[in-house]
Design a protein around this motif. Structure first.
Motif, PDB file in Angstrom:
ATOM      1  N   GLU A 101     -40.860  35.995  52.037  1.00  0.00           N
ATOM      2  CA  GLU A 101     -40.549  37.302  51.459  1.00  0.00           C
ATOM      3  C   GLU A 101     -39.167  37.282  50.802  1.00  0.00           C
ATOM      4  O   GLU A 101     -38.948  37.885  49.745  1.00  0.00           O
ATOM      5  N   GLY A 102     -38.217  36.599  51.427  1.00  0.00           N
ATOM      6  CA  GLY A 102     -36.885  36.517  50.842  1.00  0.00           C
ATOM      7  C   GLY A 102     -36.881  35.763  49.533  1.00  0.00           C
ATOM      8  O   GLY A 102     -36.178  36.139  48.593  1.00  0.00           O
ATOM      9  N   ARG A 103     -37.683  34.696  49.454  1.00  0.00           N
ATOM     10  CA  ARG A 103     -37.759  33.940  48.208  1.00  0.00           C
ATOM     11  C   ARG A 103     -38.382  34.800  47.104  1.00  0.00           C
ATOM     12  O   ARG A 103     -37.935  34.787  45.956  1.00  0.00           O
ATOM     13  N   GLY A 104     -39.423  35.552  47.448  1.00  0.00           N
ATOM     14  CA  GLY A 104     -40.045  36.417  46.460  1.00  0.00           C
ATOM     15  C   GLY A 104     -39.121  37.522  45.998  1.00  0.00           C
ATOM     16  O   GLY A 104     -39.089  37.888  44.810  1.00  0.00           O
ATOM     17  N   SER A 105     -38.323  38.080  46.933  1.00  0.00           N
ATOM     18  CA  SER A 105     -37.371  39.129  46.555  1.00  0.00           C
ATOM     19  C   SER A 105     -36.307  38.583  45.608  1.00  0.00           C
ATOM     20  O   SER A 105     -35.951  39.229  44.613  1.00  0.00           O
ATOM     21  N   LEU A 106     -35.804  37.388  45.896  1.00  0.00           N
ATOM     22  CA  LEU A 106     -34.811  36.782  45.004  1.00  0.00           C
ATOM     23  C   LEU A 106     -35.413  36.493  43.638  1.00  0.00           C
ATOM     24  O   LEU A 106     -34.756  36.686  42.608  1.00  0.00           O
ATOM     25  N   ALA A 107     -36.660  36.039  43.593  1.00  0.00           N
ATOM     26  CA  ALA A 107     -37.307  35.753  42.312  1.00  0.00           C
ATOM     27  C   ALA A 107     -37.437  37.017  41.471  1.00  0.00           C
ATOM     28  O   ALA A 107     -37.217  36.996  40.251  1.00  0.00           O
ATOM     29  N   ARG A 108     -37.791  38.143  42.119  1.00  0.00           N
ATOM     30  CA  ARG A 108     -37.906  39.391  41.360  1.00  0.00           C
ATOM     31  C   ARG A 108     -36.555  39.851  40.834  1.00  0.00           C
ATOM     32  O   ARG A 108     -36.450  40.338  39.696  1.00  0.00           O
ATOM     33  N   ARG A 109     -35.505  39.686  41.615  1.00  0.00           N
ATOM     34  CA  ARG A 109     -34.180  40.099  41.171  1.00  0.00           C
ATOM     35  C   ARG A 109     -33.660  39.228  40.036  1.00  0.00           C
ATOM     36  O   ARG A 109     -32.978  39.709  39.127  1.00  0.00           O
ATOM     37  N   LEU A 110     -33.973  37.945  40.079  1.00  0.00           N
ATOM     38  CA  LEU A 110     -33.525  37.027  39.031  1.00  0.00           C
ATOM     39  C   LEU A 110     -34.425  37.034  37.814  1.00  0.00           C
ATOM     40  O   LEU A 110     -34.040  36.523  36.751  1.00  0.00           O
ATOM     41  N   GLY A 111     -35.635  37.550  37.957  1.00  0.00           N
ATOM     42  CA  GLY A 111     -36.568  37.549  36.844  1.00  0.00           C
ATOM     43  C   GLY A 111     -37.214  36.208  36.603  1.00  0.00           C
ATOM     44  O   GLY A 111     -37.492  35.852  35.451  1.00  0.00           O
ATOM     45  N   VAL A 112     -37.479  35.450  37.692  1.00  0.00           N
ATOM     46  CA  VAL A 112     -38.129  34.140  37.584  1.00  0.00           C
ATOM     47  C   VAL A 112     -39.307  34.122  38.544  1.00  0.00           C
ATOM     48  O   VAL A 112     -39.576  35.092  39.258  1.00  0.00           O
ATOM     49  N   THR A 113     -40.009  33.000  38.587  1.00  0.00           N
ATOM     50  CA  THR A 113     -41.162  32.875  39.475  1.00  0.00           C
ATOM     51  C   THR A 113     -40.729  32.278  40.809  1.00  0.00           C
ATOM     52  O   THR A 113     -39.798  31.464  40.860  1.00  0.00           O
ATOM     53  N   PRO A 114     -41.395  32.649  41.909  1.00  0.00           N
ATOM     54  CA  PRO A 114     -41.066  32.037  43.208  1.00  0.00           C
ATOM     55  C   PRO A 114     -41.250  30.539  43.225  1.00  0.00           C
ATOM     56  O   PRO A 114     -40.536  29.827  43.937  1.00  0.00           O
ATOM     57  N   ALA A 115     -42.202  30.024  42.435  1.00  0.00           N
ATOM     58  CA  ALA A 115     -42.430  28.578  42.402  1.00  0.00           C
ATOM     59  C   ALA A 115     -41.193  27.831  41.900  1.00  0.00           C
ATOM     60  O   ALA A 115     -40.907  26.714  42.350  1.00  0.00           O
ATOM     61  N   CYS A 116     -40.455  28.435  40.979  1.00  0.00           N
ATOM     62  CA  CYS A 116     -39.237  27.794  40.469  1.00  0.00           C
ATOM     63  C   CYS A 116     -38.177  27.702  41.556  1.00  0.00           C
ATOM     64  O   CYS A 116     -37.480  26.688  41.672  1.00  0.00           O
ATOM     65  N   LEU A 117     -38.073  28.749  42.365  1.00  0.00           N
ATOM     66  CA  LEU A 117     -37.110  28.706  43.459  1.00  0.00           C
ATOM     67  C   LEU A 117     -37.519  27.696  44.518  1.00  0.00           C
ATOM     68  O   LEU A 117     -36.667  27.070  45.154  1.00  0.00           O
ATOM     69  N   THR A 118     -38.831  27.532  44.698  1.00  0.00           N
ATOM     70  CA  THR A 118     -39.299  26.496  45.618  1.00  0.00           C
ATOM     71  C   THR A 118     -38.904  25.113  45.109  1.00  0.00           C
ATOM     72  O   THR A 118     -38.487  24.243  45.878  1.00  0.00           O
TER      73      THR A 118
END
Length: 865
Positions: A100-117
């Motif tokens: 959930e934290g990764r998804g929240s950061l992705a929404r705030r940054l405007g990127v996909t969760p897969a990129c943060l992974t």
């Protein structure tokens, strides 16, 4: 032993044979002279050339934090404890970050969760941050409760630090006290990805690039990370350095300056040009560009749409990119060529210079200097820049284009002055008509006076007709006698344009057998001073109170060396010239044409500058030019630059100091030209206040011309032997850096050697001078021959070292125009890049083999011979 190889010893025996002598390390390559089987964690590369019983080994994996140490337990890395600690901390941070934290950061940054992974993002608690001794802007007064962690790696893939980002977007990093340092943001799968590599700033831009299906790596700040980038990307053929549009109110531009600094350092390390670009559409960075597309309807869950948007971004970046050549000079005193900063020019001039340089296939600096002189001449006596009370500078520029025959000097001058020549032809036709009308009226007037008729029908006395005068803007007669006649009728001033500047240099004192003062009068006209009549029998003896004469012309390198003598250096003539001496380049036919819109906009700028009103007295006589004052910001910038020039003049020799002292004034003059152009095109509304933006442009252009002046002085100071050696070395560079004695005899610079012994002697002299090395090499055409290999590529120039031409690089790297064709071309370039990488991999097996194949190791300790 060759530098770079370290021998094994009792404390660090060879992990393959346990020997304590002969074997050696270079980086992660192991050269063992006794074993054919690789040690644990390593693999076989090839047999040893120095000993058939030995071999060269390399690590099993690279760019993976879990890679086993290629040197085994016998030679641990000096900072292995810190790296091991950071690796363990990283694993724990990743476990602490929930989905959930990764998804929240992705929404705030405007990127996909897969990129943060792919970036292996984690979460550090407040206690973790204290353990890392982390800090950042405002962290001491308001400590964060936690922060997202982005691992930073070195070129080998080992974690060396973290990039931290709090919930409220405050950035930080661990302290170096725990052994951490700044590294690169390298996503998972970076080595197996295809396409060009975008070197962006920060982790969030890497995430944005990954969202757009682009290959990217992040540097820790705008001007850092060069050491790791040099090793990580040394075998990548297509790299683009990106900056950030973060221009400050003070005129500072850290994003652009850092980008250019990184590109220069990489070009210096790789011995090849490195392109760089700022994000298009004036957005701050790649993430801001992506956010704009998302606002326009881009669905981040649609990978096909994201990939197409990424290709569109790649096209825009490549179209606006500039090439930074290796800032390396051939051995000696001559500095390297630096490309002209065309991006500093106002928009109409920038577009015209870029398009004209591409159309006639010449260096943009040739067109730029001609355009600047043309604009200054059109302004003339309409404006002066007031720096402080009693210190003003006129709109007068003197330029010289130094280039060999066929270097497109004349086409560049013709293109820049074409609108002025058209106006001159039209004014000439109007003057001819007025002249014929005057002659008819004069005849009628004389006949009337001769017949004694005093009055006409209306009772008025007929007046003598006024003789029409021709106001000129462009002349090619550079003698003072011919110039004064033009200046009397042209209160604004004139511009002298000559294809061959040597004629002007030879015309000084032509009326006095070298005993007059024409040259001294020319030197005084540099400041638009008065021109006093010299000859009593001249048809026009009127004095010119403000002789504003701008000057531009071309000259070949040989005549330039003969004309710019010690006398012309000491009297300040060369210091008054803005010299442009671009490197010799391979010219190719260009189908590109300058559009009517671009040329029309440039012509309108020149005509608007020529229409700026002059000050007139009550009797119609011309008065001194109106003064343009500096804004407070411009005053501060000029003060700092003046102090910088003062330091340079104090430390430099007399010749270099004289050049820089004139460039201080040139900064103000170039700023005045920039300000005037921006006023006539509507970019600035205050006509009488020069803003800091224009002063920044003037200072940066003055610095560039200062570098060119140093190159000119260094070249003029060369001895005949030094010049001959550099000429030979530059010829070798144009032949891909490798020649034999036979090549020198058959195709070398004249005078060519007549025998093989003479040719080999010339090759050895180049090697002794530091240009390269000579050795016997076998070829498919015959036996071994003495071969010369140059050290530095890309700095050949007929009048001094320089880099590869920007237009040639653009023609090979530009994906074309934006749109579907451009996107398809960009995709083709990415595929070609992947194919080239694959071919290189097949031919060399891997990067370690490429390194090992260059090494000829001796039998005493792994050194190269």
């Amino acid at each position: 032993m060759t530098a770079g190889w370290k021998s094994v010893g009792k404390c660090l025996p060879c992990p393959a044979c346990d020997g304590i002598d002969r074997c050696s390390w270079k980086g992660h390559l192991l050269h063992c002279f006794r074993a054919k089987s690789p040690p644990a964690g390593m693999r076989f590369v090839r047999d040893s050339r120095s000993d058939p019983r030995g071999a060269i080994f390399a690590p099993l994996e690279r760019h993976d934090g879990s890679r086993p140490n290629g040197r085994g337990s016998a030679q641990p890395s000096l900072d292995a404890p810190n790296r091991l600690h950071l690796r363990n901390e990283h694993d724990r941070f990743r476990e602490q970050l929930a989905t959930e934290g990764r998804g929240s950061l992705a929404r705030r940054l405007g990127v996909t969760p897969a990129c943060l992974t792919a970036l292996q993002v984690g979460w550090a608690t407040a206690s973790d941050l204290r353990k890392l001794r982390a800090g950042g802007a405002g962290w001491s007064t308001r400590p964060p409760d936690g922060a997202f962690t982005f691992p930073e790696r070195d070129a080998e893939g080992c974690i060396v630090g973290f990039s931290l980002r709090t919930i409220d977007d405050r950035k930080g990093s661990p302290s170096s006290d725990i052994g951490a340092r700044r590294g690169l943001i390298v996503p998972d799968g970076f080595e197996t990805a295809s396409g060009p590599v975008l070197v962006v700033e920060g982790a969030t831009d890497v995430a944005a690039a990954l969202t757009l299906e682009l290959r990217a790596v992040g540097r820790p700040s705008n001007a850092s990370g060069v050491g790791d980038l040099t090793e990580l990307l040394c075998r990548v053929s297509d790299v683009l350095i990106l900056g950030e549009n973060d221009c400050k109110r003070t005129g500072a531009f850290p994003g652009r300056d850092g980008m250019q600094a990184v590109a220069r350092q990489l070009a210096r390390a790789w011995h090849r040009s490195v392109p760089c670009a700022l994000p298009p559409q004036c957005v701050k960075d790649v993430r801001a560009w992506l956010q704009g597309r998302v606002a326009g309807g881009l669905d981040l869950q649609d990978s096909v749409a994201c990939g197409r948007a990424g290709l569109e971004l790649l096209v825009e970046l490549t179209d606006c990119s500039e090439s930074v050549p290796p800032d390396l000079a051939l051995p000696g005193s001559v500095a390297a060529w630096r490309p002209f900063p065309t991006e500093l020019l106002p928009e109409p001039l920038l577009r015209f210079v870029s398009a004209t340089g591409r159309s006639i296939d010449c260096d943009e600096s040739m067109v730029a200097i001609a355009v600047l002189v043309a604009c200054a001449g059109q302004i003339g006596n309409a404006r002066r820049v007031l720096i402080k009370r009693g210190y003003t500078q006129p709109s007068v520029l003197w330029g010289a284009i130094v280039g060999g025959s066929g270097s497109a000097k004349s086409p560049a001058l013709d293109a820049a002055f074409a609108p002025i020549r058209e106006d001159e032809l039209r004014c000439g036709e109007e003057h001819d008509q007025a002249r014929r009308r005057y002659e008819r009226e004069q005849v009628a007037y004389l006949e009337t006076r001769k017949s004694g008729v005093k009055l006409v029908a209306n009772g008025e006395v007929p007046a003598r007709p006024d003789e029409p005068r021709r106001e000129r803007r462009l002349v090619d007669d550079l003698t003072l006698e011919g110039l004064r006649g033009a200046l009397v009728d042209s209160p604004r001033g004139v511009t002298c344009c000559r294809d061959e500047l040597a004629g002007w240099l030879d015309s000084h004192d032509s009326y006095r057998d070298g005993k007059g003062g024409d040259l001294s009068r020319w030197l005084s006209m540099f400041d638009a001073g008065p021109l006093i009549a010299l000859r009593a029998d001249a048809s026009r003896c009127a004095d010119v109170p403000h002789a504003a004469v701008s000057l531009i012309g071309g000259i070949q390198p040989g005549p330039a060396r003969r004309r710019f003598t010690r006398e012309n250096i000491e009297n300040g003539l060369l210091a008054r010239m803005l010299v442009v001496a671009p490197p010799r380049r391979l010219q190719r036919w260009s189908d590109f044409e300058v559009s009517g819109e671009v040329s029309g906009a440039y012509a309108r700028v020149l005509r608007s500058l020529g229409s700026l009103p002059l000050r007139r007295g009550s009797a119609g006589d011309s008065l001194p030019p109106r003064e343009v004052r500096l804004s407070p910001g411009a005053v501060s910038l000029f003060r700092d630059f003046a102090n910088e020039v003062g330091d340079r003049v104090f430390r430099a020799d007399d010749d270099e100091g004289a050049n820089w002292s004139k460039l201080r004034n040139y900064a103000a003059r170039l700023a005045l030209v920039d300000h005037s152009v921006r006023f006539v095109v509507g970019e600035t509304a205050d006509e009488w206040t020069l803003a800091s933006r224009s002063m920044t442009v003037g200072i940066e252009l003055a610095r560039w011309f200062g570098h060119e002046a140093e190159r000119m002085l260094s070249t003029l100071a060369e001895s005949r032997e030094e010049r001959a050696l550099r000429r030979d070395a530059e010829w070798v560079e144009r032949r891909n850096g490798v020649v034999t004695a036979g090549d020198l005899i058959a195709k070398g610079p004249r005078p060519r050697p007549g025998t093989a012994r003479e040719a080999e002697a010339r090759l050895r002299r180049m090697a002794d001078a530091g240009f390269g090395e000579v050795r016997f090499e076998h070829s498919a055409r015959g036996p071994a021959a003495l071969t010369f290999r140059i050290h530095v590529h890309g700095s050949g120039s007929e009048f001094g070292p320089g880099g590869p031409k920007k237009a040639e690089l653009a023609s090979t790297s530009s994906p074309g125009h934006a749109g579907l064709d451009g996107l398809e071309h960009a995709a083709t370039r990415a595929d070609n890049c992947l194919n080239r990488d694959a071919e290189e991999s097949c031919s060399a097996a891997n990067g370690h083999i490429v390194e090992a194949e260059r090494l000829e190791c001796d039998g005493s300790g792994g050194g190269c011979r």
